[in-house]
Every structure is written in structure tokens, then in C-alpha cells.
Design a protein around this motif. Sequence first.
Motif, PDB file in Angstrom:
ATOM      1  N   SER A  21      -1.814  11.822   7.700  1.00 41.94           N
ATOM      2  CA  SER A  21      -0.399  11.473   7.614  1.00 41.94           C
ATOM      3  C   SER A  21      -0.082  10.313   8.541  1.00 41.94           C
ATOM      4  CB  SER A  21       0.465  12.677   7.989  1.00 41.94           C
ATOM      5  OG  SER A  21       1.821  12.295   8.144  1.00 41.94           O
ATOM      6  N   LEU A  22       0.734   9.396   8.052  1.00 44.62           N
ATOM      7  CA  LEU A  22       1.152   8.265   8.877  1.00 44.62           C
ATOM      8  C   LEU A  22       2.225   8.639   9.886  1.00 44.62           C
ATOM      9  CD1 LEU A  22       1.133   5.432   6.216  1.00 44.62           C
ATOM     10  CD2 LEU A  22      -0.315   5.566   8.232  1.00 44.62           C
ATOM     11  N   TYR A  51      -4.897   5.197  14.922  1.00 40.16           N
ATOM     12  CA  TYR A  51      -5.534   6.403  14.377  1.00 40.16           C
ATOM     13  C   TYR A  51      -4.941   6.753  13.014  1.00 40.16           C
ATOM     14  CZ  TYR A  51      -6.287  11.399  13.603  1.00 40.16           C
ATOM     15  OH  TYR A  51      -6.585  12.602  13.035  1.00 40.16           O
ATOM     16  N   ALA A  52      -3.617   6.670  12.914  1.00 40.06           N
ATOM     17  CA  ALA A  52      -2.946   6.995  11.651  1.00 40.06           C
ATOM     18  C   ALA A  52      -3.399   6.054  10.540  1.00 40.06           C
ATOM     19  CB  ALA A  52      -1.428   6.914  11.827  1.00 40.06           C
ATOM     20  N   ALA A  66      -5.432   7.322   7.199  1.00 39.35           N
ATOM     21  CA  ALA A  66      -4.545   7.420   6.032  1.00 39.35           C
ATOM     22  C   ALA A  66      -5.272   7.021   4.749  1.00 39.35           C
ATOM     23  CB  ALA A  66      -3.320   6.529   6.225  1.00 39.35           C
ATOM     24  N   ARG A  67      -4.729   7.468   3.630  1.00 38.17           N
ATOM     25  CA  ARG A  67      -5.240   7.034   2.333  1.00 38.17           C
ATOM     26  C   ARG A  67      -5.024   5.531   2.187  1.00 38.17           C
ATOM     27  NH1 ARG A  67      -1.270   9.994   0.280  1.00 38.17           N
ATOM     28  NH2 ARG A  67      -0.820   8.281  -1.157  1.00 38.17           N
ATOM     29  N   ARG A  68      -5.964   4.861   1.571  1.00 42.62           N
ATOM     30  CA  ARG A  68      -5.849   3.402   1.401  1.00 42.62           C
ATOM     31  C   ARG A  68      -4.659   3.030   0.524  1.00 42.62           C
ATOM     32  NH1 ARG A  68      -7.602   1.639   5.620  1.00 42.62           N
ATOM     33  NH2 ARG A  68      -7.036   3.776   6.120  1.00 42.62           N
ATOM     34  N   VAL A  99       3.330   0.410   8.757  1.00 43.54           N
ATOM     35  CA  VAL A  99       2.708   0.668  10.056  1.00 43.54           C
ATOM     36  C   VAL A  99       1.886  -0.544  10.494  1.00 43.54           C
ATOM     37  CG1 VAL A  99       1.182   2.184  11.365  1.00 43.54           C
ATOM     38  CG2 VAL A  99       2.673   3.142   9.586  1.00 43.54           C
ATOM     39  N   ARG A 100       1.178  -1.139   9.571  1.00 47.01           N
ATOM     40  CA  ARG A 100       0.357  -2.307   9.910  1.00 47.01           C
ATOM     41  C   ARG A 100       1.222  -3.464  10.423  1.00 47.01           C
ATOM     42  NH1 ARG A 100      -4.943  -1.787   8.310  1.00 47.01           N
ATOM     43  NH2 ARG A 100      -5.446  -0.510   6.483  1.00 47.01           N
ATOM     44  N   HIS A 101       2.365  -3.683   9.807  1.00 43.47           N
ATOM     45  CA  HIS A 101       3.234  -4.779  10.255  1.00 43.47           C
ATOM     46  C   HIS A 101       3.679  -4.552  11.702  1.00 43.47           C
ATOM     47  CE1 HIS A 101       3.813  -7.359   6.761  1.00 43.47           C
ATOM     48  NE2 HIS A 101       3.852  -6.287   5.994  1.00 43.47           N
ATOM     49  N   LEU A 102       4.088  -3.337  12.018  1.00 39.84           N
ATOM     50  CA  LEU A 102       4.533  -3.088  13.393  1.00 39.84           C
ATOM     51  C   LEU A 102       3.361  -3.173  14.362  1.00 39.84           C
ATOM     52  CD1 LEU A 102       7.097  -2.460  14.988  1.00 39.84           C
ATOM     53  CD2 LEU A 102       6.461  -0.042  14.909  1.00 39.84           C
TER      54      LEU A 102
END
Length: 369
Positions: free
Chosen positions: A250-251, A288-289, A293-295, A303-306
Motif C-alpha cells: 500500500s502506498l 519503501y512504499a 507497490a504494484r507497478r 508519490v514519485r513526484h513528491l
Amino acid sequence: MEILWFLIAIVLLVSILGPYLRRRRGGVGIRQVAPGAPDAADPEAYGFVRQEHLDVRLPGADDDLLHVLDVVQATQEWRAASRLLAETDKDGEVRWQRVQAFAGAASLELQERPGVGGAWLRAWRADAPKDPGAAAVHAEFLVQQAWRSSSAGSDDFRIILEEALKVTEEAALLAPGDPVPYITQLAVARGLGYSHEQFDQVWAKVIDRAPQHMGAHLAALHYWCEKWHGSREEADHFATTAAARAPRGSLLAALPLFAVYEHVPEVVLVQDFFRTAVVSKATEGALYAVHSARRDDPMLAHVRHLLVWFLVRGERWSEAMHQLVHIDGHVGAVPWTLSGDPAAEYTVFRNLAVAGYEANGGSPVTLPR
């Protein structure tokens, strides 16, 4: 006295820009040079999209949505939007993102062409009053209009949000079990200043329908922030509790990083603030998230942007580059959307990541994809 204030301003400027302009560890630096100079880092060498071609509408790719948006805006015909939402799982993240995208498109159209823009949404509501997708988009449209066209707390602001509340209730009746109308209500509750007890009642309806919904948790987190109706401690408690309860994959494990972001001071005076224990712990949780997480998780790009924002400011160049290769091309996410020019803001951070990566020996060849 003027000289004293001038010196203070210089110190503050250096404290903000210093980490971006040089890398102290190991004596390796980042120098500013003119574009096109032999030593200039070139983001395009990594296959990154030029600034003017960055898509500011979405955080990541959703080809079906983008195709339908293009059709709807070109023809002002709503039926393609209705079909897409009807085919989208009601309890997932994708439906929420698509509702936001349609509402945002209509709101921006109206801003650009007052009285005319967004006519397809008005026709959708009039022609299909029992369409749950139309009601959900209309409610979110009103919320976005409240923030875009009026000042928080003003009479106009409250009137628009009260209308949005009525539409969310209608949308909820049209689609029992759909969390989206109640997620929109979270924003209404924040704007109208619900008490904690009133807000918890809305939140209970959300988690009864979608307990792991990342978008819903982000919407609720805003309410608990210091600038709205909570505090730094309450926001952190909400985020860390959700992260602790989240199942593997889970993210929600990244939620504490969003809580930290909401409370970063406008001017950071603490040396190495972005390497402090609080920031580092939240960043590691988000990494870690992302890794677990699922691709195809639709919230992964958010999440990647932040992470890019925090990793660049923490001078973790290689890790920032590894996030950039997954999200480049789309910039419709926090933190970039909080700027007047999201593409320009994102490009500054991307250029810093490339420069820092190359200053420490990286190159397009060494960056795996």
C-alpha cells in the motif's frame, strides 16, 4: 539598519540556494553555466520531455482519459466521459482521479471562457440527471470553482461549497457504495470549517467504502494540517497511524512524507533540514512504499513526484533521477501544481537532479530504466 536587513536577506538567499548550487561532500560542486555550454547538463540526453511539452493535466499516463478529454473538449459532447466513468471501478483510485480530471477541465474552460467554457458539463447534468458520473464530476467542479474563483471564507466561497455539498449527497444516492462523493465532501468539510466530530462522520463514510484509498487519505490529511483545522501533531498522527495500519504494497506508507511536506516552513533556516531524522524517516517510508507497490498503482506517480522534490532538496541526486525516469512527461501533481507554472517548477528540479547526478559521476549510460 538598511545594511542589517540587506545582510539578513543575503544570508537567507544563500541558505535557500546554497544546497542547489554546490555539493560540499567530497568537494564536488554544481556550477551554473549558460545553456548549450560544453559543461551544461542536458536533461534531453536522458530522454526527458522538453518543458513546453510537459502535460500539466495528470500526474501520470492515463491514455483512455486523455483521449476522452480531447474528444469532449473538441466536440463539447459529454457521452464519451459518461461511458468512461461508467466503465471505471467505483471503489478504486482511478475513478477519483478521472472525476477530478473532468471537473478540472470544465473549471479551467470556464475560467478561460467565462459563461461559455465547460458547457459540456452543464449539458451532461441537464440531459442525464440520474447519471452518477455527472453528479460526481459536478460536485468536484463546484469544489474546484470555490477555490479558483473566490477567497476562502468569503460569502461566495461558502455558497459554492454549500451547493457542492448538496450535489455530493445527490451523487452518493445515485451510486451507493461509491466513495468518491464522500471524498469530495472531505474538501467541502475543510472549506466550511467542520468540527472534528463532523469531519469524522464524513471520514467514516469514506473508509467504510474504501479503507485503503490513498486519494481519500490525502484529502483528509489537508483537514488535519496546521493551516486548516488541525496541527502539525494531528496531521503527523493521522499520517503515521494510516501508514502503520497499511498492508504491504500500500502506498499509504508514503503518507507521512505528505504530512511533512504540508508543514515545511517557507524559509528553511535549519542547516541540512532535508537530512534531519524526521525528513529522512518519512522519505525512506515513501521509498519503501514505491518499491513495494504494484507497478500499475494509479497513485504511484503522486508519490514519485513528491519524492523528487524531497530527494533533490536533500541532494540525493541518483535516487531523484530514478524517480524521474518513471514520471517524466506528466507534472499534474503536488508539489508542482501549487506553482503558477507547474511545468517550469518541475523543470527546475529536474535540471538540478541531472546536474547533481552528473557532478557525481552519473551519465545517461549509468542510469537504469
